[in-house]
Design an enzyme around this catalytic site. Structure first.
Site, PDB file in Angstrom:
ATOM      1  N   LYS A  89       0.722  -1.603   0.151  1.00 34.47           N
ATOM      2  CA  LYS A  89      -0.005   0.147   0.229  1.00 34.47           C
ATOM      3  C   LYS A  89       0.952   1.164   0.320  1.00 34.47           C
ATOM      4  O   LYS A  89       1.455   1.932   0.756  1.00 34.47           O
ATOM      5  CB  LYS A  89      -0.911  -0.176   1.164  1.00 34.47           C
ATOM      6  CG  LYS A  89      -2.261   1.083   1.252  1.00 34.47           C
ATOM      7  CD  LYS A  89      -2.765   0.675   2.491  1.00 34.47           C
ATOM      8  CE  LYS A  89      -3.986   1.117   2.339  1.00 34.47           C
ATOM      9  NZ  LYS A  89      -4.951   1.683   1.449  1.00 34.47           N
TER      10      LYS A  89
HETATM   11  N1  PMP Z   1      -7.828  -2.267  -3.756  1.00 27.61           N
HETATM   12  C1  PMP Z   1      -7.319  -1.137  -3.229  1.00 27.61           C
HETATM   13  C2  PMP Z   1      -6.784  -0.705  -4.299  1.00 27.61           C
HETATM   14  C3  PMP Z   1      -7.112  -0.188  -1.726  1.00 27.61           C
HETATM   15  O1  PMP Z   1      -6.476   0.580  -2.041  1.00 27.61           O
HETATM   16  C4  PMP Z   1      -7.519  -0.542  -0.567  1.00 27.61           C
HETATM   17  C5  PMP Z   1      -7.934   0.366   0.692  1.00 27.61           C
HETATM   18  N2  PMP Z   1      -6.812   0.358   1.461  1.00 27.61           N
HETATM   19  C6  PMP Z   1      -8.197  -2.172  -0.938  1.00 27.61           C
HETATM   20  C7  PMP Z   1      -8.780  -2.804  -1.733  1.00 27.61           C
HETATM   21  C8  PMP Z   1      -9.436  -2.819   0.446  1.00 27.61           C
HETATM   22  O2  PMP Z   1      -7.332  -2.943   1.542  1.00 27.61           O
HETATM   23  P1  PMP Z   1      -8.826  -2.415   2.989  1.00 27.61           P
HETATM   24  O3  PMP Z   1      -9.794  -3.889   3.026  1.00 27.61           O
HETATM   25  O4  PMP Z   1      -7.668  -3.335   3.802  1.00 27.61           O
HETATM   26  O5  PMP Z   1      -9.045  -1.171   3.178  1.00 27.61           O
END
Ligand code: PMP
Length: 315
Positions: free
Chosen positions: A157
Protein backbone atom coordinates in the site's frame (compact mmCIF):
# COMPACT_ATOMS: atom_id res chain seq x y z
CA UNK A 1 -11.37 16.72 6.27
CA UNK A 2 -12.46 17.52 9.79
CA UNK A 3 -9.48 18.64 11.80
CA UNK A 4 -8.79 16.97 15.12
CA UNK A 5 -6.63 18.09 17.97
CA UNK A 6 -3.41 16.23 17.58
CA UNK A 7 -1.25 14.19 15.21
CA UNK A 8 1.47 11.72 16.18
CA UNK A 9 4.61 12.64 14.29
CA UNK A 10 7.93 10.86 14.67
CA UNK A 11 7.30 9.87 18.26
CA UNK A 12 5.64 13.06 19.48
CA UNK A 13 2.14 14.48 19.60
CA UNK A 14 1.92 17.80 17.78
CA UNK A 15 -1.02 20.13 17.21
CA UNK A 16 -2.90 19.43 13.99
CA UNK A 17 -1.81 22.79 12.52
CA UNK A 18 1.86 22.15 13.29
CA UNK A 19 2.21 18.75 11.61
CA UNK A 20 4.22 20.06 8.65
CA UNK A 21 7.06 18.95 6.39
CA UNK A 22 9.49 20.76 4.10
CA UNK A 23 8.67 20.97 0.36
CA UNK A 24 11.93 19.11 -0.31
CA UNK A 25 10.81 15.80 1.19
CA UNK A 26 11.55 12.84 -1.06
CA UNK A 27 8.07 11.36 -0.62
CA UNK A 28 6.44 14.48 -2.01
CA UNK A 29 8.54 14.38 -5.19
CA UNK A 30 8.52 10.65 -5.93
CA UNK A 31 5.58 9.15 -4.01
CA UNK A 32 8.03 7.14 -1.90
CA UNK A 33 5.77 6.34 1.00
CA UNK A 34 3.60 3.63 2.49
CA UNK A 35 0.38 4.02 4.40
CA UNK A 36 -2.59 2.37 6.04
CA UNK A 37 -6.26 3.13 6.35
CA UNK A 38 -7.78 1.84 9.58
CA UNK A 39 -11.06 2.42 11.38
CA UNK A 40 -11.92 2.73 15.02
CA UNK A 41 -15.55 1.96 15.92
CA UNK A 42 -17.61 2.51 19.01
CA UNK A 43 -18.44 -0.85 20.58
CA UNK A 44 -20.28 -1.82 23.79
CA UNK A 45 -16.87 -2.22 25.45
CA UNK A 46 -15.60 1.14 24.22
CA UNK A 47 -13.77 2.42 21.15
CA UNK A 48 -12.07 -0.38 19.31
CA UNK A 49 -9.65 -0.33 16.39
CA UNK A 50 -10.57 -3.01 13.89
CA UNK A 51 -7.76 -5.46 13.10
CA UNK A 52 -5.08 -2.95 14.07
CA UNK A 53 -2.28 -5.53 14.24
CA UNK A 54 -3.06 -6.82 10.74
CA UNK A 55 -3.00 -3.28 9.37
CA UNK A 56 0.34 -2.58 11.04
CA UNK A 57 1.75 -5.83 9.68
CA UNK A 58 0.68 -4.78 6.19
CA UNK A 59 2.36 -1.40 6.76
CA UNK A 60 5.57 -3.23 7.68
CA UNK A 61 5.28 -5.45 4.61
CA UNK A 62 4.65 -2.44 2.37
CA UNK A 63 7.78 -0.79 3.79
CA UNK A 64 9.85 -3.94 3.24
CA UNK A 65 8.79 -4.03 -0.39
CA UNK A 66 10.18 -0.49 -0.75
CA UNK A 67 13.40 -1.36 1.16
CA UNK A 68 12.22 1.12 3.77
CA UNK A 69 13.19 0.55 7.39
CA UNK A 70 10.51 1.79 9.75
CA UNK A 71 12.10 3.40 12.80
CA UNK A 72 9.23 2.20 15.04
CA UNK A 73 8.09 -1.32 15.84
CA UNK A 74 4.54 -2.54 15.33
CA UNK A 75 4.02 -2.47 19.11
CA UNK A 76 5.18 1.15 19.30
CA UNK A 77 2.88 2.16 16.44
CA UNK A 78 0.00 0.29 18.05
CA UNK A 79 0.54 2.10 21.37
CA UNK A 80 0.81 5.43 19.52
CA UNK A 81 -2.46 4.71 17.68
CA UNK A 82 -4.27 3.95 20.93
CA UNK A 83 -3.00 7.11 22.53
CA UNK A 84 -3.90 9.20 19.49
CA UNK A 85 -7.48 7.94 19.49
CA UNK A 86 -7.71 8.66 23.20
CA UNK A 87 -6.22 12.15 22.91
CA UNK A 88 -8.45 13.12 19.98
CA UNK A 89 -11.47 11.82 21.87
CA UNK A 90 -13.07 10.20 18.86
CA UNK A 91 -14.62 6.82 19.54
CA UNK A 92 -15.38 6.49 15.82
CA UNK A 93 -12.68 7.63 13.45
CA UNK A 94 -10.52 6.82 10.48
CA UNK A 95 -6.83 6.33 11.28
CA UNK A 96 -4.07 7.00 8.77
CA UNK A 97 -0.55 5.88 9.67
CA UNK A 98 2.02 6.62 6.99
CA UNK A 99 5.76 6.59 6.49
CA UNK A 100 7.75 8.35 3.81
CA UNK A 101 11.28 9.27 2.86
CA UNK A 102 11.82 12.74 4.25
CA UNK A 103 14.12 15.70 3.71
CA UNK A 104 17.74 15.13 2.75
CA UNK A 105 18.73 14.44 -0.84
CA UNK A 106 16.55 14.82 -3.92
CA UNK A 107 17.84 12.08 -6.19
CA UNK A 108 15.41 9.29 -6.98
CA UNK A 109 17.55 6.99 -4.84
CA UNK A 110 16.41 7.18 -1.24
CA UNK A 111 19.88 7.23 0.37
CA UNK A 112 20.34 10.22 2.63
CA UNK A 113 16.68 10.66 3.44
CA UNK A 114 15.29 9.85 6.89
CA UNK A 115 12.11 7.79 7.19
CA UNK A 116 9.37 9.87 8.78
CA UNK A 117 6.35 8.26 10.42
CA UNK A 118 3.05 9.97 11.12
CA UNK A 119 -0.37 8.89 12.40
CA UNK A 120 -3.46 11.03 11.85
CA UNK A 121 -7.06 10.39 12.88
CA UNK A 122 -10.26 12.15 11.98
CA UNK A 123 -13.98 11.38 11.62
CA UNK A 124 -14.85 9.96 8.19
CA UNK A 125 -18.12 8.43 6.98
CA UNK A 126 -18.41 5.72 4.31
CA UNK A 127 -15.88 6.49 1.55
CA UNK A 128 -18.40 5.90 -1.23
CA UNK A 129 -21.14 7.81 0.59
CA UNK A 130 -23.48 6.73 3.37
CA UNK A 131 -26.46 6.73 0.99
CA UNK A 132 -24.58 4.63 -1.57
CA UNK A 133 -23.86 2.10 1.14
CA UNK A 134 -27.61 1.37 1.04
CA UNK A 135 -28.60 1.99 -2.55
CA UNK A 136 -25.39 0.88 -4.23
CA UNK A 137 -22.93 2.68 -6.48
CA UNK A 138 -22.67 2.97 -10.25
CA UNK A 139 -19.27 1.68 -11.33
CA UNK A 140 -17.39 2.04 -14.59
CA UNK A 141 -14.60 -0.13 -15.92
CA UNK A 142 -11.60 2.14 -16.22
CA UNK A 143 -9.48 2.57 -19.32
CA UNK A 144 -6.55 2.71 -16.88
CA UNK A 145 -5.16 -0.73 -16.03
CA UNK A 146 -4.23 -1.71 -12.48
CA UNK A 147 -0.46 -1.66 -11.93
CA UNK A 148 1.12 -4.98 -12.89
CA UNK A 149 3.00 -7.16 -10.42
CA UNK A 150 6.24 -6.32 -12.23
CA UNK A 151 5.54 -2.59 -12.48
CA UNK A 152 5.18 -1.74 -8.80
CA UNK A 153 4.58 -4.35 -6.08
CA UNK A 154 0.79 -4.07 -5.91
CA UNK A 155 0.83 -5.89 -2.58
CA UNK A 156 2.34 -2.74 -1.08
CA UNK A 157 0.00 0.00 0.00
CA UNK A 158 2.42 2.57 -1.36
CA UNK A 159 1.54 6.22 -1.91
CA UNK A 160 2.88 6.44 -5.49
CA UNK A 161 0.62 3.61 -6.64
CA UNK A 162 -2.41 5.75 -5.92
CA UNK A 163 -1.83 7.84 -9.05
CA UNK A 164 -3.23 4.76 -10.76
CA UNK A 165 -6.35 4.92 -8.56
CA UNK A 166 -6.61 8.69 -8.86
CA UNK A 167 -6.64 8.61 -12.67
CA UNK A 168 -9.23 5.85 -12.68
CA UNK A 169 -11.59 7.55 -10.23
CA UNK A 170 -11.26 10.90 -12.03
CA UNK A 171 -12.18 9.25 -15.31
CA UNK A 172 -15.17 7.44 -13.78
CA UNK A 173 -16.53 10.47 -11.97
CA UNK A 174 -16.10 12.80 -14.96
CA UNK A 175 -18.22 10.33 -16.91
CA UNK A 176 -20.91 10.49 -14.20
CA UNK A 177 -20.17 7.27 -12.30
CA UNK A 178 -19.36 6.86 -8.62
CA UNK A 179 -16.34 4.59 -8.78
CA UNK A 180 -13.89 2.90 -11.14
CA UNK A 181 -13.09 -0.78 -11.52
CA UNK A 182 -9.61 -1.50 -12.82
CA UNK A 183 -8.69 -4.52 -14.93
CA UNK A 184 -5.27 -6.04 -15.37
CA UNK A 185 -3.43 -5.76 -18.68
CA UNK A 186 -4.76 -9.25 -19.46
CA UNK A 187 -8.35 -8.13 -18.91
CA UNK A 188 -9.03 -9.70 -15.52
CA UNK A 189 -10.96 -7.79 -12.88
CA UNK A 190 -8.59 -6.40 -10.22
CA UNK A 191 -9.66 -3.70 -7.73
CA UNK A 192 -11.75 -0.59 -7.37
CA UNK A 193 -9.74 2.60 -6.82
CA UNK A 194 -9.68 1.82 -3.10
CA UNK A 195 -11.66 -1.41 -2.70
CA UNK A 196 -11.61 -5.11 -3.49
CA UNK A 197 -14.38 -6.60 -5.60
CA UNK A 198 -16.74 -9.53 -5.08
CA UNK A 199 -19.29 -11.13 -7.38
CA UNK A 200 -22.27 -13.25 -6.31
CA UNK A 201 -23.62 -15.70 -8.88
CA UNK A 202 -26.01 -18.60 -8.19
CA UNK A 203 -25.33 -18.31 -4.46
CA UNK A 204 -21.56 -18.60 -4.85
CA UNK A 205 -19.22 -15.73 -4.01
CA UNK A 206 -16.13 -15.09 -6.14
CA UNK A 207 -13.33 -12.58 -5.70
CA UNK A 208 -10.12 -12.10 -7.72
CA UNK A 209 -7.00 -13.81 -6.37
CA UNK A 210 -3.92 -11.98 -5.14
CA UNK A 211 -2.15 -12.70 -8.43
CA UNK A 212 -4.63 -10.40 -10.19
CA UNK A 213 -2.74 -7.28 -9.04
CA UNK A 214 -5.05 -6.64 -6.12
CA UNK A 215 -4.19 -5.09 -2.79
CA UNK A 216 -4.56 -7.83 -0.16
CA UNK A 217 -7.46 -6.11 1.54
CA UNK A 218 -8.07 -6.71 5.21
CA UNK A 219 -11.80 -6.16 4.72
CA UNK A 220 -11.68 -8.66 1.85
CA UNK A 221 -10.14 -11.28 4.12
CA UNK A 222 -12.61 -10.40 6.89
CA UNK A 223 -15.61 -10.72 4.59
CA UNK A 224 -14.33 -14.03 3.18
CA UNK A 225 -14.14 -15.45 6.72
CA UNK A 226 -17.55 -14.09 7.71
CA UNK A 227 -19.15 -15.40 4.51
CA UNK A 228 -17.64 -18.86 4.90
CA UNK A 229 -18.79 -18.94 8.51
CA UNK A 230 -22.31 -18.16 7.31
CA UNK A 231 -22.08 -21.17 4.99
CA UNK A 232 -21.34 -19.47 1.68
CA UNK A 233 -18.90 -20.95 -0.80
CA UNK A 234 -16.23 -18.34 -1.50
CA UNK A 235 -13.88 -18.87 -4.39
CA UNK A 236 -10.80 -16.88 -5.40
CA UNK A 237 -10.82 -16.96 -9.19
CA UNK A 238 -10.17 -14.74 -12.18
CA UNK A 239 -13.13 -12.70 -13.33
CA UNK A 240 -13.64 -10.89 -16.63
CA UNK A 241 -15.80 -7.84 -17.20
CA UNK A 242 -18.80 -9.82 -18.46
CA UNK A 243 -18.84 -11.70 -15.13
CA UNK A 244 -19.62 -8.34 -13.57
CA UNK A 245 -22.34 -7.51 -16.11
CA UNK A 246 -24.05 -10.89 -15.64
CA UNK A 247 -23.61 -11.16 -11.87
CA UNK A 248 -26.53 -11.55 -9.50
CA UNK A 249 -24.76 -9.13 -7.16
CA UNK A 250 -21.51 -7.18 -7.10
CA UNK A 251 -20.07 -5.52 -4.02
CA UNK A 252 -16.89 -3.78 -2.95
CA UNK A 253 -15.01 -4.02 0.32
CA UNK A 254 -12.53 -1.73 2.01
CA UNK A 255 -11.79 -0.20 5.37
CA UNK A 256 -13.09 3.15 4.13
CA UNK A 257 -15.87 1.75 1.91
CA UNK A 258 -16.79 -1.06 4.35
CA UNK A 259 -19.18 -3.31 2.35
CA UNK A 260 -20.73 -1.26 -0.45
CA UNK A 261 -23.15 -2.70 -3.02
CA UNK A 262 -22.55 -1.99 -6.71
CA UNK A 263 -25.89 -1.44 -8.42
CA UNK A 264 -24.57 -1.23 -11.98
CA UNK A 265 -21.37 -1.75 -13.92
CA UNK A 266 -20.98 0.17 -17.21
CA UNK A 267 -24.76 0.75 -17.11
CA UNK A 268 -25.55 -2.95 -16.85
CA UNK A 269 -27.96 -3.08 -13.91
CA UNK A 270 -26.98 -5.57 -11.27
CA UNK A 271 -29.10 -4.46 -8.37
CA UNK A 272 -28.51 -4.59 -4.64
CA UNK A 273 -29.04 -8.13 -3.46
CA UNK A 274 -29.62 -10.08 -0.24
CA UNK A 275 -26.16 -11.65 0.02
CA UNK A 276 -24.47 -8.24 -0.11
CA UNK A 277 -26.85 -6.80 2.44
CA UNK A 278 -26.40 -9.76 4.77
CA UNK A 279 -22.61 -9.49 4.58
CA UNK A 280 -22.77 -5.74 5.04
CA UNK A 281 -24.91 -6.18 8.16
CA UNK A 282 -22.63 -8.90 9.54
CA UNK A 283 -19.53 -6.82 8.81
CA UNK A 284 -20.91 -3.73 10.55
CA UNK A 285 -22.05 -5.85 13.51
CA UNK A 286 -18.57 -7.35 13.71
CA UNK A 287 -16.66 -4.05 13.65
CA UNK A 288 -19.07 -2.56 16.19
CA UNK A 289 -18.49 -5.45 18.58
CA UNK A 290 -21.94 -7.06 18.23
CA UNK A 291 -20.49 -10.45 17.43
CA UNK A 292 -18.64 -12.53 20.05
CA UNK A 293 -17.48 -14.85 17.28
CA UNK A 294 -15.09 -12.24 15.90
CA UNK A 295 -14.26 -10.29 19.07
CA UNK A 296 -10.55 -11.19 18.68
CA UNK A 297 -10.44 -8.72 15.77
CA UNK A 298 -11.26 -5.77 18.03
CA UNK A 299 -8.38 -3.86 19.57
CA UNK A 300 -9.98 -2.02 22.46
CA UNK A 301 -8.73 1.50 23.19
CA UNK A 302 -8.88 3.26 26.50
CA UNK A 303 -9.95 6.85 25.99
CA UNK A 304 -7.84 9.21 28.09
CA UNK A 305 -9.23 11.77 30.49
CA UNK A 306 -10.76 14.93 29.14
CA UNK A 307 -12.55 13.40 26.18
CA UNK A 308 -14.70 16.21 24.82
CA UNK A 309 -18.35 15.24 25.08
CA UNK A 310 -19.09 17.08 21.82
CA UNK A 311 -16.63 14.90 19.99
CA UNK A 312 -18.36 11.81 21.33
CA UNK A 313 -21.76 12.97 20.13
CA UNK A 314 -20.59 14.07 16.68
CA UNK A 315 -18.40 11.11 15.84
N1 PMP B 1 -7.74 -2.23 -3.02
C1 PMP B 1 -7.18 -1.01 -3.04
C2 PMP B 1 -6.53 -0.54 -4.30
C3 PMP B 1 -7.20 -0.20 -1.89
O1 PMP B 1 -6.64 1.02 -1.90
C4 PMP B 1 -7.86 -0.66 -0.72
C5 PMP B 1 -7.93 0.21 0.50
N2 PMP B 1 -6.82 0.05 1.33
C6 PMP B 1 -8.43 -1.94 -0.75
C7 PMP B 1 -8.36 -2.69 -1.91
C8 PMP B 1 -9.12 -2.49 0.47
O2 PMP B 1 -8.20 -2.77 1.49
P1 PMP B 1 -8.65 -2.82 3.01
O3 PMP B 1 -9.83 -3.67 3.09
O4 PMP B 1 -7.48 -3.39 3.72
O5 PMP B 1 -8.93 -1.42 3.43
Amino acid sequence: MRETETIWMNGEFVDWADAKVHVGVHGLHYGSGVFEGIRCYETPKGPSVFRLREHLTRLENSARLLHMELPYSGDELRAATHELVGRNGLPECYIRPFAFYGYGELGVHTAGNPVEVVIMSWPWGNYLGDENAQSGIRAKISSWKRVGANTIPHVAKATGIYLNSMLAVHEAQRAGYDEAILLTDEGYVADGSGENIFVVKDGKITTPPLSTSILPGITRETVIQIAQDLGYVVEEANLIRSDLYLADEVFMTGTAAEVTPVRSVDDHDVGVGPVTLELQREYLDTVRGQSERWSHWLDLVELGDGVPQGARAEA
